[in-house]
Motif scaffolding. Structure first.
Motif, short mmCIF file in Angstrom:
data_model
loop_
_atom_site.label_atom_id
_atom_site.label_comp_id
_atom_site.label_asym_id
_atom_site.label_seq_id
_atom_site.Cartn_x
_atom_site.Cartn_y
_atom_site.Cartn_z
N ASP A 95 24.94 36.85 45.80
CA ASP A 95 25.32 37.81 46.84
C ASP A 95 26.58 37.31 47.54
O ASP A 95 26.90 36.12 47.54
CB ASP A 95 24.19 37.98 47.85
CG ASP A 95 22.97 38.65 47.24
OD1 ASP A 95 23.14 39.50 46.34
OD2 ASP A 95 21.84 38.32 47.67
N GLN A 96 27.28 38.25 48.16
CA GLN A 96 28.50 37.90 48.88
C GLN A 96 28.16 37.53 50.33
O GLN A 96 27.44 38.25 51.00
CB GLN A 96 29.46 39.09 48.88
CG GLN A 96 29.86 39.54 47.50
CD GLN A 96 30.64 40.84 47.52
OE1 GLN A 96 31.43 41.09 48.43
NE2 GLN A 96 30.39 41.69 46.53
N GLN A 133 37.44 44.53 45.03
CA GLN A 133 36.16 44.19 45.62
C GLN A 133 35.03 44.96 44.93
O GLN A 133 35.17 46.14 44.62
CB GLN A 133 36.17 44.52 47.12
CG GLN A 133 35.00 43.97 47.90
CD GLN A 133 35.02 42.46 48.02
OE1 GLN A 133 36.07 41.85 47.94
NE2 GLN A 133 33.86 41.86 48.21
N ASP A 134 33.93 44.27 44.67
CA ASP A 134 32.74 44.84 44.04
C ASP A 134 32.99 45.32 42.61
O ASP A 134 32.26 46.19 42.11
CB ASP A 134 32.15 45.98 44.87
CG ASP A 134 31.62 45.50 46.21
OD1 ASP A 134 30.93 44.46 46.22
OD2 ASP A 134 31.89 46.15 47.23
N GLN A 161 30.63 33.35 47.18
CA GLN A 161 29.68 33.94 46.24
C GLN A 161 29.34 32.89 45.19
O GLN A 161 30.19 32.52 44.39
CB GLN A 161 30.29 35.18 45.57
CG GLN A 161 29.35 35.93 44.66
CD GLN A 161 29.98 37.20 44.10
OE1 GLN A 161 31.10 37.16 43.57
NE2 GLN A 161 29.28 38.31 44.19
N ASP A 164 32.77 45.60 38.69
CA ASP A 164 31.63 45.33 37.82
C ASP A 164 32.10 44.91 36.43
O ASP A 164 33.27 44.56 36.22
CB ASP A 164 30.69 46.53 37.76
CG ASP A 164 31.34 47.78 37.15
OD1 ASP A 164 32.40 47.66 36.49
OD2 ASP A 164 30.79 48.88 37.33
N GLY A 189 33.81 38.22 45.14
CA GLY A 189 33.24 39.46 45.64
C GLY A 189 32.93 40.45 44.54
O GLY A 189 33.14 41.66 44.69
N ARG A 190 32.38 39.96 43.42
CA ARG A 190 32.06 40.85 42.30
C ARG A 190 30.65 41.42 42.45
O ARG A 190 29.79 40.85 43.11
CB ARG A 190 32.19 40.11 40.97
CG ARG A 190 33.62 39.68 40.70
CD ARG A 190 33.92 39.37 39.25
NE ARG A 190 35.35 39.15 39.09
CZ ARG A 190 36.22 40.13 38.85
NH1 ARG A 190 35.79 41.36 38.70
NH2 ARG A 190 37.51 39.86 38.73
N SER A 191 30.44 42.55 41.82
CA SER A 191 29.14 43.21 41.87
C SER A 191 28.11 42.44 41.06
O SER A 191 28.39 42.01 39.94
CB SER A 191 29.25 44.63 41.32
OG SER A 191 27.97 45.22 41.16
N ASN A 192 26.91 42.27 41.63
CA ASN A 192 25.81 41.67 40.87
C ASN A 192 24.70 42.69 40.60
O ASN A 192 23.57 42.31 40.32
CB ASN A 192 25.26 40.43 41.57
CG ASN A 192 24.64 40.73 42.94
OD1 ASN A 192 24.44 41.88 43.31
ND2 ASN A 192 24.34 39.68 43.68
#
Length: 321
Positions: free
Chosen positions: A211-212, A105-106, A183, A108, A267-270
Motif C-alpha cells: 500500500d502507499q 500515479q496508480d 511503498q 497498473d 505509487g503503483r496500483s496493487n
C-alpha cells in the motif's frame, strides 16, 4: 506431493520463497551455485552453474511450479528449453522497473514497458526475460513484478536504514516529504503470494507492491516503533543535490528518496495483487520486524545504502548554519 523447483533459492528472496514452499509440505528443490547462502531446512539444494551445458541434467520428473528469479536472458532461456515441457505452472519474478514511466500515479500492469534488452539494465533485461518466458509457457505463466522489498535480511539497506537510524536517536537528516510516498512489500508476504499463486495455478501479470503511505506518515511510524526522541531535519532536493547526496540507494544516499518527477515509482496500483489473493501485513509490522533484524545484525555495521554517521554529522552541521 507437490513438487516445486526454485531456480535460485539461496539469496534473500529465494530463501524466503523456499521456506514458504517447505511450509506447504511440498517437495522443494533449489537449483543454484550455492554461493549466496544456504537453503532453508526441508529444501534440497542441487548445486549447478546454469551458465554451463548440462546444468539441468540432475533434475528428473515433472514440476508443479518452476520459479525463476534470474534476469539473465541466457539463463532464463536455457531453463525454459530444459524444463518448460515438464512444468504445470511457471512463475517469473520480474520487477516494477520494467515500466517506462514513473510519473503516473496508480498505474497498473497495462502501463508502457521499457524496450527489452538482454544484458541491459535490470528493467530492460527483465522485459526481455518476460517476453522469452511468455513464448514458452503462455497460459501457464505468472509474472510477478515486485516493487521495493523490505523486511528481515534485506541486503540492500534501502528500507532498514531508517528504522536503524531513528533507533540510534539524535538529529537525523531526511528529505522533504511533500508529494512523496513509501511503498514496500514485506519479503514474507511476497514469498507467500508466489507460493500460493503457484499452488492455485494462477496465470497473469501482477504488480506485487504494498500500500502507499505518505512519506511523512512513514517517518511517524518508524519514529514510534524505534522510540525516536530526536529531531528530523528535512533538507530540500536542491540542497541535497548540491551536497552530493544520492537518491534512493547506495553509498552517501538517503534511501527511499526519489525525485518528484519519479515519485509515482512508489505509487503503483496493487489492485491486481489483492484480487489474486495477495495479503499485506501492516507497515508497522514490517518496520518492527526490520528493526529487530537490524539490532541482531548490528546497528553500527557497514551498510550498502545510506549516510555514514560521519557524513550525516557533517551534512547536518552544514544544513543548520
Amino acid at each position: 506431493m507437490r513438487r516445486i523447483l526454485i531456480l535460485g533459492g539461496t539469496g534473500w528472496l529465494g530463501q524466503e520463497i523456499a521456506r514458504e514452499a517447505v511450509a506447504t509440505r511440498a517437495e522443494v528443490v533449489c537449483l543454484a551455485r550455492g554461493i549466496s547462502g544456504a537453503v532453508p531446512e526441508g529444501a534440497v539444494l542441487i548445486r549447478a552453474d546454469r551458465g554451463i551445458p548440462g546444468a539441468y541434467d540432475q533434475l528428473d520428473g515433472d514440476w508443479d511450479d518452476v520459479i525463476e528469479l534470474s534476469h539473465d536472458l541466457e539463463l532464463v532461456e536455457s531453463a525454459l528449453e530444459a524444463l518448460a515441457v515438464r512444468a504445470r505452472h511457471w512463475t517469473l519474478v520480474s520487477t516494477v522497473s520494467v515500466y517506462a514511466r514513473n510519473d503516473e500515479q496508480d498505474a497498473d500492469e497495462s502501463a508502457e514497458l521499457v524496450e527489452p534488452l538482454a544484458g541491459g539494465d535490470y528493467g530492460a533485461a527483465k522485459v526481455a526475460a518476460e517476453g522469452a518466458t511468455a513464448r514458452w509457457t503462455s497460459d501457464r505463466l505468472l509474472i510477478v513484478r515486485p516493487g521495493l522489498i523490505a523486511g528481515p535480511g534485506d541486503p540492500s539497506d534501502r528500507f532498514g536504514y531508517w528504522p536503524a537510524r531513528l533507533a540510534r536517536g539524535g538529529n537525523v537528516l531526511a528529505p522533504t516529504t511533500a508529494g512523496r510516498s513509501v511503498q514496500v512489500i514485506d519479503v514474507t508476504d511476497l514469498a507467500h503470494f508466489i507460493v500460493q499463486a503457484g499452488h492455485n495455478q494462477f496465470a497473469g501479470t501482477v504488480n506485487a507492491v504494498g500500500d502507499q503511505h505518505p512519506m511523512e506518515s512513514f517517518f511517524t511510524t518508524v519514529a514510534d516503533v524505534a522510540g525516536f526522541d530526536g529531531d528530523i531535519h528535512h533538507a530540500d532536493d536542491e540542497w541535497l543535490g548540491e551536497h552530493d547526496v544520492k537518491f534512493w540507494a547506495g553509498p552517501r544516499s538517503l534511501p527511499l528518496w526519489l525525485p518528484l518527477s519519479d515519485a509515482a515509482f512508489a505509487g503503483r496500483s496493487n489492485a491486481a495483487f489483492r484480487a489474486a489473493g495477495g495479503v499485506l501485513r501492516s507497515l508497522r509490522d514490517t518496520v518492527s520486524r526490520t528493526l529487530q533484524d537490524e539490532i541482531a545484525r548490528g546497528m553500527d555495521r557497514q551498510r550498502r545504502s545510506g549516510l555514514t554517521p560521519h557524513e550525516e554529522s557533517d551534512l547536518l552541521a552544514e544544513h543548520d548554519r
